[in-house]
Write a protein that holds these residues in place. Sequence first.
Motif, PDB file in Angstrom:
ATOM      1  N   SER A 237      46.820  33.660  42.535  1.00  0.00           N
ATOM      2  CA  SER A 237      47.217  34.357  43.754  1.00  0.00           C
ATOM      3  C   SER A 237      47.801  33.372  44.767  1.00  0.00           C
ATOM      4  O   SER A 237      48.846  33.619  45.358  1.00  0.00           O
ATOM      5  CB  SER A 237      46.002  35.072  44.343  1.00  0.00           C
ATOM      6  N   ALA A 242      50.091  33.623  48.139  1.00  0.00           N
ATOM      7  CA  ALA A 242      49.128  34.310  48.994  1.00  0.00           C
ATOM      8  C   ALA A 242      48.270  33.316  49.770  1.00  0.00           C
ATOM      9  O   ALA A 242      47.685  32.407  49.189  1.00  0.00           O
ATOM     10  CB  ALA A 242      48.238  35.225  48.163  1.00  0.00           C
ATOM     11  N   PRO A 244      44.848  32.393  51.961  1.00  0.00           N
ATOM     12  CA  PRO A 244      43.474  32.751  51.585  1.00  0.00           C
ATOM     13  C   PRO A 244      43.072  34.186  51.951  1.00  0.00           C
ATOM     14  O   PRO A 244      42.471  34.882  51.133  1.00  0.00           O
ATOM     15  CB  PRO A 244      42.645  31.727  52.341  1.00  0.00           C
ATOM     16  N   GLN A 246      44.957  36.766  52.243  1.00  0.00           N
ATOM     17  CA  GLN A 246      45.668  37.710  51.372  1.00  0.00           C
ATOM     18  C   GLN A 246      45.028  37.752  49.991  1.00  0.00           C
ATOM     19  O   GLN A 246      44.928  38.812  49.368  1.00  0.00           O
ATOM     20  CB  GLN A 246      47.140  37.314  51.253  1.00  0.00           C
ATOM     21  N   THR A 247      44.603  36.576  49.509  1.00  0.00           N
ATOM     22  CA  THR A 247      43.905  36.534  48.226  1.00  0.00           C
ATOM     23  C   THR A 247      42.601  37.325  48.308  1.00  0.00           C
ATOM     24  O   THR A 247      42.255  38.066  47.388  1.00  0.00           O
ATOM     25  CB  THR A 247      43.608  35.074  47.838  1.00  0.00           C
ATOM     26  N   HIS A 250      43.658  41.163  48.449  1.00  0.00           N
ATOM     27  CA  HIS A 250      44.301  41.783  47.289  1.00  0.00           C
ATOM     28  C   HIS A 250      43.608  41.474  45.962  1.00  0.00           C
ATOM     29  O   HIS A 250      43.802  42.194  44.988  1.00  0.00           O
ATOM     30  CB  HIS A 250      45.760  41.328  47.187  1.00  0.00           C
ATOM     31  N   ILE A 251      42.868  40.380  45.890  1.00  0.00           N
ATOM     32  CA  ILE A 251      42.269  39.999  44.604  1.00  0.00           C
ATOM     33  C   ILE A 251      40.743  40.039  44.674  1.00  0.00           C
ATOM     34  O   ILE A 251      40.088  40.798  43.959  1.00  0.00           O
ATOM     35  CB  ILE A 251      42.714  38.582  44.168  1.00  0.00           C
ATOM     36  N   PRO A 254      38.986  43.633  45.911  1.00  0.00           N
ATOM     37  CA  PRO A 254      39.026  44.712  44.904  1.00  0.00           C
ATOM     38  C   PRO A 254      38.173  44.403  43.687  1.00  0.00           C
ATOM     39  O   PRO A 254      37.558  45.300  43.124  1.00  0.00           O
ATOM     40  CB  PRO A 254      40.502  44.787  44.523  1.00  0.00           C
ATOM     41  N   LEU A 255      38.139  43.124  43.277  1.00  0.00           N
ATOM     42  CA  LEU A 255      37.376  42.796  42.083  1.00  0.00           C
ATOM     43  C   LEU A 255      35.876  42.755  42.361  1.00  0.00           C
ATOM     44  O   LEU A 255      35.071  42.919  41.454  1.00  0.00           O
ATOM     45  CB  LEU A 255      37.851  41.461  41.494  1.00  0.00           C
TER      46      LEU A 255
END
Lengths: 332, 328
Positions: A237, A242, A244, A246-247, A250-251, A254-255
Amino acid sequence: MVASSSSVPDGAAMSGGSPAERPAILPGRGGFFGAFSDRVWRSQGFLLLLLLAPPVLWLGIIYLGSLFALLLQSFFSIDEFTGLIQYHFTLSTYGELFRPTNLDIIVRTVLMASSVTLASAILAFPVAYFAARYARGKWKALFYIGVMLPLWSSYLVKVYAWKLILAKEGILTWLFAKLHLTWLLDGWLSLPIIGGYSLSVSYTGTFLVFLYVWLPFMILPIQAALERVPGSYLEASSDLGAQPWQTFRHILFPLALPGIAAGSIFTFSLTLGDYIIPQIVGSSRLFIGQAVYTQQGTAGNIPLAAAFAVVPIIIMGFYLWMAKRMGAFNAL
Amino acid sequence: MPSAVLFSKISRHFGAVRAIDDLDLEIAPGEFFAMLGPSGSGKTTCLRLIAGFEQPTSGHLEIFGETMEGVPPYRRNVNTVFQDYALFPHMNIAENVAYGLMIRGVGKAERLRAAGEALEMVQLPGYGARRPGQLSGGQRQRVALARALVNKPKVLLLDEPLGALDLKLREQMQEELKVLQRTLDITFVFVTHDQGEALSMADRVAVFSDGKIMQVGTPQDIYQKPRSRFVADFVGSSNVLPPDFVETLTGLSLWASLRPEAITITDQGGYEAQAISQSYLGGSTRLGLSLNGLRLNAVVPAGKPVPESGETVRIDWDRNALHLMEAS
């Protein structure tokens, strides 16, 4: 220089002489356990039956059975004069839930459960993130002990300890005074609804104790979810531009969402059903658990107690349905 | 024009471990550059330094003339294809490929169109709606490639990208990567432990060992003129001849390398050796020989008779095939 023969071990090391003499089937162990092992090996279904029968019986009869009995009770009503249960089907008991006093109890409990869940998710995430990403070896052990240790001691002891901490003469008041922050504490306590005479008799106090007691149940599932996120996802990411946050957005978030959802099921439902904490720490206003306790105990109104007990089940069902719709389980 | 990547005196230490030690390296723009070495030799650390996941302990790193000290990965116009592909499991293929553009604020229609084009380029048109879990290893690898290339990076880094693929797919991807690199004219830096891959794909190869570069050169240089025993040994199954034996041949007490395919079986002259093993490779047979106790490998082309184990054969090689090495 190089061995000319192949590397098969010679016959002397093996039992039973030459290859021709050795049997293709090894002798059985015999006895009950030998026969039993063979039987289990031949039929996976048999093994499954053996493994599942006890828990299914337990779940089916004791657990679901009593839940069903509870559900049944909620459709009966109580005779106002004699105090006896009338065993015919009615929805009037559920109707009673919508009386303003009872509705207040439900709203109060749901608001408390929601704020405890939200706050514990916010508090748990950094702890879980540290444990999953950075803690190794000794630090990981320390993390597990730190998170689990509070669970080793009695729940009642912890709640009473918190009552002392939060009391007017308690350590928190003392600490605020030492830091010259008494004005802050007093200001907070003078707020409507969440304030009160002291922390130990306010909703703030109830909230803090709930938060403390259920936090491990939020940390562990989030940690488990983050543990399954490989570091390469975060690097990828970042590599794709991206920053930090944004990571995270978006990552990572969600995970981690399935873990947060799992943790929130614990914190939310445990708060919905608890009747000890609000009784010891907080204002004297009732929560659902206390309502069930008083209705089936002192008031002897088993149908209303049952109807109250159904409320968290419905709320949890609705909550899970919402979580699923919002995609909390997509990453599973 | 500045170098695509310039390492000057770069070290990266992890505690007492020197992953990279005082390394100088220059990669030219548009070059297909391979970093070859065994695991733990520092090649991946090198790649991670370029990507920005690691910071050098000391030394100076430049990418296209710009110094990279303290520049985070998300500000480097460099993209990576990860060894495990690192596709985001909660996004579909199109969203994965469009991720870099989404982060940069490119509009949805525009970035999905670009993602579709990138997927076409890696020969996965119409796969956008699928999830990473539904694709095979080879397809995921292509998606990872598309996700990196859609950002039009100055340098593309590939970390053992073909390692998880089976042989046939690997050979096909090698071809495609070469073609892509030529058409896009992007500098590719490629990490591998597979010498065949490095030789067949790269314009230049750096051979790593223990955090140092042992040799940099074209594949031909590296293969035919290894500078040290390590390179000769690691790149191909070269025969390494010890100085005392080389002295009897050339009068010089140096280590030398001799390619297996340079050894021929003859009827007369040459040296007498014992055949000790045979491995059938399809197009040829690898023959293990013992020359007065010295182990040698030779290659017998298909169609030629292969000596049995224990048989005495006469072998010979072209004197020019013997490559004397400066370092031991």
